[in-house]
Write an enzyme that holds these catalytic residues in place. Structure first.
Site, short mmCIF file in Angstrom:
data_model
loop_
_atom_site.label_atom_id
_atom_site.label_comp_id
_atom_site.label_asym_id
_atom_site.label_seq_id
_atom_site.Cartn_x
_atom_site.Cartn_y
_atom_site.Cartn_z
CB ILE A 207 33.93 41.52 39.67
CG1 ILE A 207 34.97 40.40 39.73
CG2 ILE A 207 32.74 41.09 38.81
CD1 ILE A 207 34.53 39.17 40.52
NE ARG B 293 45.68 27.94 47.42
CZ ARG B 293 45.06 29.11 47.29
NH1 ARG B 293 45.71 30.22 47.54
NH2 ARG B 293 43.81 29.17 46.91
CE1 TYR C 69 34.23 35.68 49.97
CE2 TYR C 69 34.58 33.47 49.07
CZ TYR C 69 34.22 34.80 48.89
OH TYR C 69 33.86 35.25 47.65
CB THR D 255 40.95 44.98 47.75
OG1 THR D 255 39.51 44.85 47.75
CG2 THR D 255 41.52 44.22 48.93
#
Ligand SMILES: NC(=O)c1ccc[n+]([C@@H]2O[C@H](COP(=O)([O-])OP(=O)(O)OC[C@H]3O[C@@H](n4cnc5c(N)ncnc54)[C@H](O)[C@@H]3O)[C@@H](O)[C@H]2O)c1
Length: 313
Positions: free
Chosen positions: A12, A267, A142, A35
């Protein structure tokens, strides 16, 4: 304006850099490339390969470039990684972020635009679409580290007068997204696997819904936040829930994929149904999403098709 974009080599952040450069701003990037990707870099922006946790390194970049605005995209952004190693998540997202804030106040930065999350803050929302004032109860470290940093922004504003705007993103998808990015990656995974004619697995029954926003619309929100929204927290989202099964069907059509999905386990810790109300951003930032889901998915498939055709056999 002189703008430092942290994480400007990432998915982004690199689109935000492109939008700022195209609007005539002078841009620098701070990224450790953990990343991020060299191929995402805009040649008009100077690049500093520095880790957020390296306090003297961050100070050197900010003191040298002297930005008016710091746009803070760099982060540990993977939910499972934060669960596996919450200390690392906090080091990058809180301590690293504080290095940016401290150097910003010491070097005359006027405003920090901070990229937070809407998807990982509210748990299973009480109402859909959820507004920014929805109770915060993150399921992952997070979500907690992102929310903590929002609180620090309030402190730095009250104590040092540093302006801020918080953009809480929905699930962002589009070109340059890789499969490791946590939120929003379902589109990248489905599109690339369908194009490669590989099996696609849907978690759970696929009726879970997400709020999907094309990355181009995230970039225009960052343009709007340069001038507007001081002291505010905004959802940058479509406001519309879309199910994973719907995404599968739409992408299958675009890629001529005829196989049925496999279904895996649901999940753990995943929110079932979420969408984020964006009316505050429409009102205060004068921003609105322009790329609808059909168009956004089609643009994304075009990108992955090009990637597949370029990949060595
Ligand atoms: N992708 C989404 O749907 C989504 C949703 C909500 C919020 N966000 C937030 O948006 C931001 C960008 O995410 P993205 O999806 O583009 O992920 P990304 O991994 O592509 O971008 C993160 C960037 O930060 C850099 N970075 C990571 N740790 C660093 C460190 N210690 N020092 C310096 N640089 C570091 C990486 O190299 C990368 O370029 C993140 O803050 C993320 O939490 C993303």
């Amino acid at each position: 304006m002189r703008i430092l974009v942290t994480g400007g080599a990432g998915f982004i952040g690199s689109h935000v850099v492109d939008a700022y450069v195209a609007a005539g701003h002078e841009v620098a990037v701070l990224d450790n490339f953990s990343t991020g990707n060299e191929a995402n870099l805009n040649p008009a922006a100077e690049t500093h390969r520095v880790d957020l946790r390296d306090q003297p390194g961050v100070e050197r970049v900010i003191a040298g470039f002297r930005p008016e605005i710091v746009n803070h995209h760099a982060a540990q952004s993977e939910v499972p990684k934060s669960v596996a190693d919450p200390g690392y998540d906090a080091h990058v997202n809180i301590v690293g972020g504080l290095n940016v804030l401290k150097s910003s106040t010491d070097n005359g930065v006027k405003k920090v635009i901070f990229i937070s999350t809407g998807g990982a803050l509210y748990g299973e929302p009480d109402v859909v679409p959820a507004g920014e004032d929805h109770p915060v109860r993150p399921l992952s470290p997070y979500g907690t580290s992102k929310f903590s940093f929002e609180q620090y922004l309030g402190t730095f504003k009250r104590t040092f007068g540093l302006e801020f705007t918080v953009l809480r993103y929905a699930n962002i998808y589009g070109p340059r997204q890789d499969f490791y990015a946590e939120e929003g990656r379902v589109v990248a995974i489905f599109a690339s696997r369908m194009l490669a004619r590989k099996p696609v697995t849907v978690d759970g029954d696929g009726e879970q819904s997400r709020d999907m926003l094309h990355v181009g619309d995230a970039a225009t929100a960052n343009l709007a936040a340069l001038e507007r929204g001081s002291g505010g927290i905004y959802h940058v989202s479509s406001g519309i829930p879309v199910t994973v099964n719907d995404l599968f069907r739409k992408l299958a059509l675009l890629t001529d994929y005829t196989s049925s999905p496999k279904h895996g386990p649901r999940r753990k810790g995943d929110v079932y149904r979420i969408a984020l109300d964006n009316s505050r951003a429409r009102r205060d930032l004068g921003w609105e999403p322009r790329v609808d889901l059909e168009e956004g998915l089609s643009l994304t498939v075009d990108y992955f098709r090009e990637q597949v055709s370029r990949a060595p056999a």
